[in-house]
Design an enzyme around this catalytic site. Structure first.
Site, PDB file in Angstrom:
ATOM      1  N   CYS A 115       0.881  -1.162   0.000  1.00 11.63           N
ATOM      2  CA  CYS A 115       0.000   0.000   0.000  1.00 11.63           C
ATOM      3  C   CYS A 115       0.917   1.210   0.000  1.00 11.63           C
ATOM      4  CB  CYS A 115      -0.909   0.001   1.231  1.00 11.63           C
ATOM      5  SG  CYS A 115      -1.846   1.534   1.389  1.00 11.63           S
ATOM      6  N   CYS A 118      -0.694   4.366   2.194  1.00  7.41           N
ATOM      7  CA  CYS A 118      -0.823   4.297   3.655  1.00  7.41           C
ATOM      8  C   CYS A 118      -0.402   2.918   4.126  1.00  7.41           C
ATOM      9  CB  CYS A 118      -2.215   4.695   4.135  1.00  7.41           C
ATOM     10  SG  CYS A 118      -3.601   3.924   3.300  1.00  7.41           S
ATOM     11  N   SER A 119      -1.319   2.134   4.670  1.00  8.45           N
ATOM     12  CA  SER A 119      -0.926   0.834   5.212  1.00  8.45           C
ATOM     13  C   SER A 119      -2.063  -0.171   5.095  1.00  8.45           C
ATOM     14  CB  SER A 119      -0.489   0.989   6.670  1.00  8.45           C
ATOM     15  OG  SER A 119      -1.491   1.672   7.405  1.00  8.45           O
TER      16      SER A 119
END
Lengths: 215, 111, 115
Positions: A115, A118-119
Site C-alpha cells: 500500500c 498508507c498501510s
C-alpha cells in the site's frame, strides 16, 4: 519514519510502578475518555475491539492457505470471493468492511502486495501489519523495483515469471496464496498451516521448508 | 511550476516510486496505548464519527514534517484530535483540560 | 454545462437502469489515468497519472468515491472502482526487470479516460 519507536526500548519492560505516560498516550486517553463521556463511544467498545484485533494473527491466514492447498473446491471458492469463503468456512468476520481478493501464485506469476499511500493490509485475516510494511522503503520501492525488494527478502524470481504488484488504495484487501512447496505431499492440513508464514502471504517470500521466516 | 506548488499537489504520504533506503525488516509489539489507538480508530469508523478515509486525510494534512517525524500511532491520535475539533465534537480547550487531568492522575499516583 | 443526453440502455427485461448504475468500462478496455491534481486528498498515486493500462476487473458493488469519503461523505453518489493493470515498463522508463512485470491498482471511475 518509524525509528522513533526504537528510541524507547525500555517500554517493553513491565515493572510494578507503571511509568508515567508520554504526551501522545495522554492524548489518546483523553480523547477516548471524552468520547465515552459524551456517549459517542460505548464504555466497552474499545476493549472489545482490542479482543477482536488480538484474535487476528497470521495463523488464521495460514489455515486458509492450507485449506486451499488440500481442497480444490475451497480454493476455487476462495479465489472467486475471498471474503465470503473466509466468512462462511472459517468464521472470519471482515470487521473493517473490506473485501478480499486472493491472488494465486503459480509457475508463471508471483504476486506481491503493498500500500504505497498508507498501510492497507488484510487485517481481518492476518492481523496488524509489521512495521516494515508501513515504512517508506518498502512502500516506495515495491512498485518501482519489486525484484530488488524481493531479493532483499532473499527471494529470487526467475525472469520468465511475471511479477504482479498489487497496490491497495481503496476498499479491497489482498492476500497472496503462495505455492505449496514440493516435499509436502504427505503433510496434513494442520502441518501445512504451520509452514505458511505472514511474509509468504504478503508475497515477499515463498513458503519454504528450510527457511521459515518469522510468522 | 513554482516550488511551493508541489507541496500542495503531492501529499506527504504519496511515496510510491520515490528513492528510498534498503528495507530493514523491523517490527515491534504494539504498546498498550498504540493498540488502544488502533481499536479507537476502528470504533470511530464503525460509528462513522471518523471514517477510515477521513483518518487518512487527517494524517496527510498534518503536513510533511509531522508525517515524517511522528510515529504511526502518534500521527493517528493527533489527526483524530484535529478532525474532532473540525467536526465540533470536541473543543481544543476541552481536550487540553482533559489531558491535564489525565496527566495529574499519574503524577499523584507515583508520589 | 450541457452534453448530449446519454443513450438509454434497455435490458432485455425492459428494465431501465439509473444513470451511473452501469459500469462505464469493462475488463479488457484500454484506459489512461487522468492527469490532474486534487487538492487536499486523493487516492490515485502520483506515479499513475497519465499512464496507460487495461481494465482487469469491475469491483462490485459500487462505492462512494474515497476522495469524497475523506471529507466525511459516508453515503450517496456511488460509482465503480476498477482493478487496472499497468506494465512496469510503462510506469518506469528504463525498468530493469522483466517486460511482463505488472502493477494492478484500484482506480475510481472518474479517473479513467477511454483510449
Amino acid at each position: 519514519m518509524e525509528t522513533h519507536d526504537h528510541d524507547h526500548p525500555d517500554v517493553h519492560q513491565k515493572s510494578a510502578a507503571e511509568p508515567a505516560p508520554r504526551y501522545y498516550e495522554i492524548m489518546e486517553t483523553a480523547v477516548r475518555e471524552l468520547l465515552v463521556e459524551k456517549k459517542l463511544v460505548g464504555p466497552g467498545e474499545i476493549s472489545r475491539q482490542i479482543e477482536v484485533l488480538d484474535s487476528r494473527t497470521p495463523a488464521l491466514g495460514a489455515k486458509v492457505v492450507a485449506r486451499a492447498w488440500v481442497d480444490p473446491e475451497f480454493r476455487a471458492r476462495l479465489l472467486a470471493n475471498g471474503r465470503t469463503a473466509c466468512e462462511s468456512e472459517f468464521g472470519i468476520s471482515f470487521y473493517d468492511d473490506t473485501k478480499l481478493i486472493v491472488l494465486e501464485n503459480t509457475d508463471k506469476i508471483h504476486n506481491l502486495i503493498v500500500c504505497t499511500l498508507c498501510s492497507c493490509y488484510p487485517r481481518p485475516v492476518l492481523g496488524l501489519p509489521p512495521d516494515w510494511y508501513k515504512a517508506k522503503p518498502y512502500r516506495a520501492r515495491a512498485v518501482r523495483e519489486p525484484r530488488a525488494v524481493l531479493a532483499e527478502f532473499g527471494t529470487d524470481i526467475p525472469e520468465d515469471v511475471e511479477i504482479r504488484v498489487s497496490d491497495s488504495t481503496a476498499m479491497v484487501r489482498y492476500l497472496v496464496l503462495p505455492q505449496r512447496p514440493v516435499g509436502t505431499e504427505n503433510f496434513t492440513e494442520e502441518q501445512l498451516a504451520e509452514i505458511v508464514t505472514r511474509d509468504a502471504m504478503i508475497g515477499v517470500v515463498r513458503v519454504n521448508l528450510e527457511n521459515r521466516s518469522t510468522p | 511550476m513554482n516550488s511551493t506548488e508541489n507541496l500542495v499537489k503531492r501529499l506527504p504520504n504519496d511515496i510510491g516510486g520515490l528513492p528510498a533506503d534498503r528495507i530493514q525488516q523491523i517490527d515491534h509489539e504494539l504498546l498498550p496505548w498504540e493498540k488502544r489507538c488502533h481499536a479507537l480508530a476502528d470504533v470511530l469508523d464503525f460509528h462513522k464519527i471518523i471514517n477510515t478515509e477521513e483518518k487518512r486525510r487527517g494524517v496527510e494534512q498534518l503536513g510533511g514534517e509531522m508525517v515524517g517525524k511522528l510515529t504511526y500511532y502518534e500521527r493517528w491520535i493527533v489527526a483524530f484530535a484535529f478532525i474532532l475539533f473540525q467536526k465540533a465534537i470536541l473543543t481544543p480547550d476541552e481536550l487540553a483540560q482533559k489531558m491535564k487531568e489525565v496527566e495529574s492522575r499519574y503524577s499523584r499516583s507515583t508520589l | 454545462m450541457t452534453s448530449a443526453p446519454p443513450t438509454t440502455t434497455k435490458h432485455p427485461t425492459g428494465i431501465v437502469k439509473a444513470l451511473g448504475e452501469e459500469p462505464v468500462f469493462k475488463p479488457g478496455d484500454p484506459v489512461r489515468i487522468s492527469i490532474r491534481y486534487p487538492v487536499g486528498h486523493y487516492r490515485v498515486p502520483m506515479y499513475m497519472r497519465g499512464k496507460r493500462g487495461i481494465v482487469e476487473l469491475i469491483l462490485e458493488p459500487m462505492a462512494v468515491n474515497n476522495e469524497e469519503e475523506g471529507f466525511g461523505r459516508n453515503a450517496g453518489s456511488k460509482g465503480y472502482y476498477y482493478r487496472v493493470g499497468v506494465s512496469l515498463t510503462e510506469l518506469w522508463p528504463g525498468y530493469a526487470g522483466s517486460p511482463q512485470d505488472r502493477l494492478v491498482i484500484e482506480v475510481f471511475e472518474c479517473w479513467l479516460e477511454r483510449i
